[in-house]
Design a protein around this motif. Sequence first.
Motif, PDB file in Angstrom:
ATOM      1  N   PHE A   1       0.841  -1.283   0.073  1.00 25.01           N
ATOM      2  CA  PHE A   1      -0.033  -0.016   0.109  1.00 25.01           C
ATOM      3  C   PHE A   1       0.741   1.410  -0.018  1.00 25.01           C
ATOM      4  O   PHE A   1       0.499   2.398  -0.156  1.00 25.01           O
ATOM      5  CB  PHE A   1      -1.061   0.057   1.141  1.00 25.01           C
ATOM      6  CG  PHE A   1      -0.453   0.272   2.388  1.00 25.01           C
ATOM      7  CD1 PHE A   1       0.826  -0.174   2.667  1.00 25.01           C
ATOM      8  CD2 PHE A   1      -1.209   0.831   3.518  1.00 25.01           C
ATOM      9  CE1 PHE A   1       1.485   0.107   4.204  1.00 25.01           C
ATOM     10  CE2 PHE A   1      -0.519   1.016   4.912  1.00 25.01           C
ATOM     11  CZ  PHE A   1       0.527   0.596   5.159  1.00 25.01           C
ATOM     12  N   LYS A   2       2.000   1.152   0.246  1.00 21.07           N
ATOM     13  CA  LYS A   2       3.142   2.249   0.240  1.00 21.07           C
ATOM     14  C   LYS A   2       2.990   2.987  -1.430  1.00 21.07           C
ATOM     15  O   LYS A   2       3.381   3.953  -1.311  1.00 21.07           O
ATOM     16  CB  LYS A   2       4.371   1.873   0.549  1.00 21.07           C
ATOM     17  CG  LYS A   2       4.526   1.351   1.947  1.00 21.07           C
ATOM     18  CD  LYS A   2       4.414   2.404   3.134  1.00 21.07           C
ATOM     19  CE  LYS A   2       4.411   1.945   4.380  1.00 21.07           C
ATOM     20  NZ  LYS A   2       4.481   2.956   5.564  1.00 21.07           N
TER      21      LYS A   2
ATOM     22  N   ASN B   1       8.987  -1.272   2.825  1.00 23.32           N
ATOM     23  CA  ASN B   1       8.146  -1.223   1.473  1.00 23.32           C
ATOM     24  C   ASN B   1       8.021   0.389   1.019  1.00 23.32           C
ATOM     25  O   ASN B   1       7.535   0.650  -0.038  1.00 23.32           O
ATOM     26  CB  ASN B   1       6.814  -1.600   2.141  1.00 23.32           C
ATOM     27  CG  ASN B   1       6.589  -3.017   2.255  1.00 23.32           C
ATOM     28  OD1 ASN B   1       7.205  -3.758   1.220  1.00 23.32           O
ATOM     29  ND2 ASN B   1       6.135  -3.646   3.172  1.00 23.32           N
TER      30      ASN B   1
ATOM     31  N   LYS C   1      -2.649   7.833   0.499  1.00 26.38           N
ATOM     32  CA  LYS C   1      -3.142   6.653   1.330  1.00 26.38           C
ATOM     33  C   LYS C   1      -4.950   6.834   1.458  1.00 26.38           C
ATOM     34  O   LYS C   1      -5.381   5.858   2.077  1.00 26.38           O
ATOM     35  CB  LYS C   1      -2.647   6.578   2.579  1.00 26.38           C
ATOM     36  CG  LYS C   1      -1.139   6.385   2.775  1.00 26.38           C
ATOM     37  CD  LYS C   1      -1.003   4.692   2.715  1.00 26.38           C
ATOM     38  CE  LYS C   1       0.485   4.279   2.829  1.00 26.38           C
ATOM     39  NZ  LYS C   1       1.168   4.510   4.054  1.00 26.38           N
TER      40      LYS C   1
ATOM     41  N   TYR D   1      -6.380  -2.030  11.231  1.00 23.43           N
ATOM     42  CA  TYR D   1      -5.407  -1.839  10.380  1.00 23.43           C
ATOM     43  C   TYR D   1      -3.953  -1.945  11.110  1.00 23.43           C
ATOM     44  O   TYR D   1      -3.921  -1.482  12.381  1.00 23.43           O
ATOM     45  CB  TYR D   1      -5.754  -0.020  10.199  1.00 23.43           C
ATOM     46  CG  TYR D   1      -4.519   0.420   9.420  1.00 23.43           C
ATOM     47  CD1 TYR D   1      -4.439   0.316   8.027  1.00 23.43           C
ATOM     48  CD2 TYR D   1      -3.583   1.352  10.164  1.00 23.43           C
ATOM     49  CE1 TYR D   1      -3.322   1.145   7.477  1.00 23.43           C
ATOM     50  CE2 TYR D   1      -2.633   2.053   9.624  1.00 23.43           C
ATOM     51  CZ  TYR D   1      -2.589   2.017   8.099  1.00 23.43           C
ATOM     52  OH  TYR D   1      -1.434   2.575   7.456  1.00 23.43           O
TER      53      TYR D   1
ATOM     54  N   GLY E   1       1.988   1.682  11.775  1.00 25.85           N
ATOM     55  CA  GLY E   1       3.371   1.767  12.012  1.00 25.85           C
ATOM     56  C   GLY E   1       3.491   3.573  12.321  1.00 25.85           C
ATOM     57  O   GLY E   1       3.082   3.990  13.441  1.00 25.85           O
ATOM     58  N   GLY E   2       3.555   4.016  11.287  1.00 26.56           N
ATOM     59  CA  GLY E   2       3.419   5.623  11.152  1.00 26.56           C
ATOM     60  C   GLY E   2       1.963   6.166  11.229  1.00 26.56           C
ATOM     61  O   GLY E   2       1.870   7.284  11.428  1.00 26.56           O
ATOM     62  N   GLY E   3       1.168   5.426  10.527  1.00 21.23           N
ATOM     63  CA  GLY E   3      -0.223   5.495  10.967  1.00 21.23           C
ATOM     64  C   GLY E   3      -0.840   6.398   9.586  1.00 21.23           C
ATOM     65  O   GLY E   3      -1.900   6.726   9.728  1.00 21.23           O
ATOM     66  N   THR E   4      -0.103   6.565   8.428  1.00 18.99           N
ATOM     67  CA  THR E   4      -0.661   7.295   7.344  1.00 18.99           C
ATOM     68  C   THR E   4      -2.040   6.749   6.984  1.00 18.99           C
ATOM     69  O   THR E   4      -2.906   7.493   6.581  1.00 18.99           O
ATOM     70  CB  THR E   4       0.389   7.401   6.219  1.00 18.99           C
ATOM     71  OG1 THR E   4       1.486   6.474   6.282  1.00 18.99           O
ATOM     72  CG2 THR E   4       0.542   8.898   5.824  1.00 18.99           C
ATOM     73  N   GLY E   5      -2.032   5.289   6.845  1.00 22.26           N
ATOM     74  CA  GLY E   5      -3.253   4.884   6.336  1.00 22.26           C
ATOM     75  C   GLY E   5      -4.548   5.221   7.155  1.00 22.26           C
ATOM     76  O   GLY E   5      -5.597   5.571   6.582  1.00 22.26           O
TER      77      GLY E   5
ATOM     78  N   GLY F   1       7.425  -3.088   9.219  1.00 18.11           N
ATOM     79  CA  GLY F   1       6.681  -1.998   8.918  1.00 18.11           C
ATOM     80  C   GLY F   1       6.051  -1.107  10.188  1.00 18.11           C
ATOM     81  O   GLY F   1       5.380  -0.131  10.512  1.00 18.11           O
TER      82      GLY F   1
ATOM     83  N   GLU G   1       2.531  -7.978   8.656  1.00 16.91           N
ATOM     84  CA  GLU G   1       1.796  -6.587   9.201  1.00 16.91           C
ATOM     85  C   GLU G   1       0.566  -6.820   8.956  1.00 16.91           C
ATOM     86  O   GLU G   1      -0.560  -6.779   9.706  1.00 16.91           O
ATOM     87  CB  GLU G   1       2.308  -5.407   8.431  1.00 16.91           C
ATOM     88  CG  GLU G   1       3.625  -5.006   8.788  1.00 16.91           C
ATOM     89  CD  GLU G   1       4.733  -5.466   7.961  1.00 16.91           C
ATOM     90  OE1 GLU G   1       4.536  -6.516   7.105  1.00 16.91           O
ATOM     91  OE2 GLU G   1       5.761  -4.846   7.695  1.00 16.91           O
TER      92      GLU G   1
ATOM     93  N   THR H   1      -1.582  -5.169   4.328  1.00 18.27           N
ATOM     94  CA  THR H   1      -0.909  -4.109   3.521  1.00 18.27           C
ATOM     95  C   THR H   1       0.235  -4.348   2.655  1.00 18.27           C
ATOM     96  O   THR H   1       0.564  -3.417   1.787  1.00 18.27           O
ATOM     97  CB  THR H   1      -0.453  -3.106   4.671  1.00 18.27           C
ATOM     98  OG1 THR H   1       0.255  -4.051   5.849  1.00 18.27           O
ATOM     99  CG2 THR H   1      -1.503  -2.229   5.346  1.00 18.27           C
TER     100      THR H   1
HETATM  101  C1  LIG Z   1       3.354  -3.817   4.978  1.00 16.58           C
HETATM  102  C2  LIG Z   1       3.261  -2.688   5.839  1.00 16.58           C
HETATM  103  N1  LIG Z   1       2.116  -2.684   6.795  1.00 16.58           N
HETATM  104  C3  LIG Z   1       1.863  -1.596   7.422  1.00 16.58           C
HETATM  105  C4  LIG Z   1       2.767  -0.335   7.706  1.00 16.58           C
HETATM  106  C5  LIG Z   1       2.434   0.409   8.619  1.00 16.58           C
HETATM  107  O1  LIG Z   1       1.853   1.599   7.941  1.00 16.58           O
HETATM  108  P1  LIG Z   1       1.713   3.067   8.219  1.00 16.58           P
HETATM  109  O2  LIG Z   1       3.141   3.814   8.437  1.00 16.58           O
HETATM  110  O3  LIG Z   1       0.912   3.722   7.311  1.00 16.58           O
HETATM  111  O4  LIG Z   1       1.172   2.934   9.860  1.00 16.58           O
HETATM  112  C6  LIG Z   1       4.023  -0.551   6.774  1.00 16.58           C
HETATM  113  C7  LIG Z   1       5.095   0.612   6.976  1.00 16.58           C
HETATM  114  O5  LIG Z   1       6.035   0.182   6.636  1.00 16.58           O
HETATM  115  C8  LIG Z   1       4.252  -1.603   5.969  1.00 16.58           C
HETATM  116  O6  LIG Z   1       5.387  -1.770   5.326  1.00 16.58           O
END
Ligand SMILES: Cc1ncc(COP(=O)(O)O)c(C=O)c1O
Length: 409
Positions: free
Chosen positions: A109-110, A136, A213, A234, A237-241, A299, A348, A376
């Motif tokens: 999804f990145k 990713n 996202k 969901y 990680g960084g939470g953008t989604g 991630g 993830e 993701t």
């Molecule tokens: C496969 C996967 N899932 C989830 C995440 C976390 O995503 P987010 O940073 O949007 O929360 C990542 C981030 O690197 C990822 O690569």
Amino acid sequence: MHAKNLECSYCHRVYEARRVHNVCTECGKPLLVRYDLKRIAKVLTRQALYARRADLWRYRELLPVRREENIMSLGEGWTPLHHAKNLGASLGMSELFVKDESLNPTQSFKARGMAVAVSMAKELGLKKLAAPSAGNAAGALAAYCALAGLEAHIFMPRDTPRANVIECEVAGAHVTLMDGLITDCGAEVARRKDDEGWFDVSTLKEPYRVEGKKTLGYEIAEQSAWVLPDVIIYPTGGGTGLVGMWKAFDEMQELGWISEKRPRMISVQAAGCAPIVRAFERGETVAGEVTDAATIASGLRVPKAIGDFLILNAIRESDGMAVSVTDEELIAGARELARKEGIFAAPEGGACVPALRKLIEREKVKPTERVVLFNTGSGIKYLDAFDSEAKARTPREQRKSALGPALRA
Ligand SMILES: Cc1ncc(COP(=O)(O)O)c(C=O)c1O
Ligand SMILES: [Zn+2]
């Protein structure tokens, strides 16, 4: 096309669109794009979308890129919302779905965020982009920079899955592996970017990845006949989604495309790095930094997220929650998705399965509810994680005979 301006997500200071921005210069928090939604509601109907291209650019009016020729697309978005009947049946559920983001370009999804960020970078005349990444995001940045003819400077922890490192190198990105975590990589980008003339595209430190996202939210609505599910799970990680989807729901409500009813947003983290879960349980509005963050789900190994207050806000406003699962559980979850649904999920994505099981056990989710899990990324980038876990479970002798002589050598 209809972007009005940018607004600080914290202090609400307004910034001019069509200029280069990172975070708010007053408070250091993320900037978000604001659109003239009243005008968009007049020129764009939900029905008009049906005949459009099968990628995220179908929501073109709700994205910041102005000129068609700046759109750098590899077909990102419009991924399947898979009805997971077999996994659902094993949980006593008939309405369980998996938004399968492993079908994106670069298999995660990145791609959504980077497609929009790189397109905007091109539009704004930037030439060199830099980012820290868990893997990713790096692969996606490398691919879209290659397409756009921009330089990608990528910093990743040394133990990032090999597939992520190789895909960046093959696409011509400048890759630096660092001892440490993604936060250390981010600090290195921040330290060098001015001297090197890099534009920092770290998660939520530029305003456009989150725009890419957010299309997850639009797609889930469109693919569900504009009635949002009861629950979204969901891996964060960084939470953008999560932040992006919440923004999409706000926008769609203002457009009159959806009702007030929102899904409960459930954030899943790995037990070895769960700052959002900890902050949620303590009733805090921001999350402290995790020390010694460790998880095989790279991630999710984000010890501190700049958008923590936005993630926590979306969880609380939606009456959702945050849960953690162990590495063993999340790998088992990925295996279960593969066995029952044929989806080889990233660890993830696998994390959503044990999270859902816990929520049902704790009666936080009813089996009758409509639930969307997020896969993701693809398990294919994490072969070592599945392999080493399999080896750890297999007795030594059996392992030897399972390997050919060439492999044993
Ligand atoms: C496969 C996967 N899932 C989830 C995440 C976390 O995503 P987010 O940073 O949007 O929360 C990542 C981030 O690197 C990822 O690569
Ligand atoms: Zn601000």
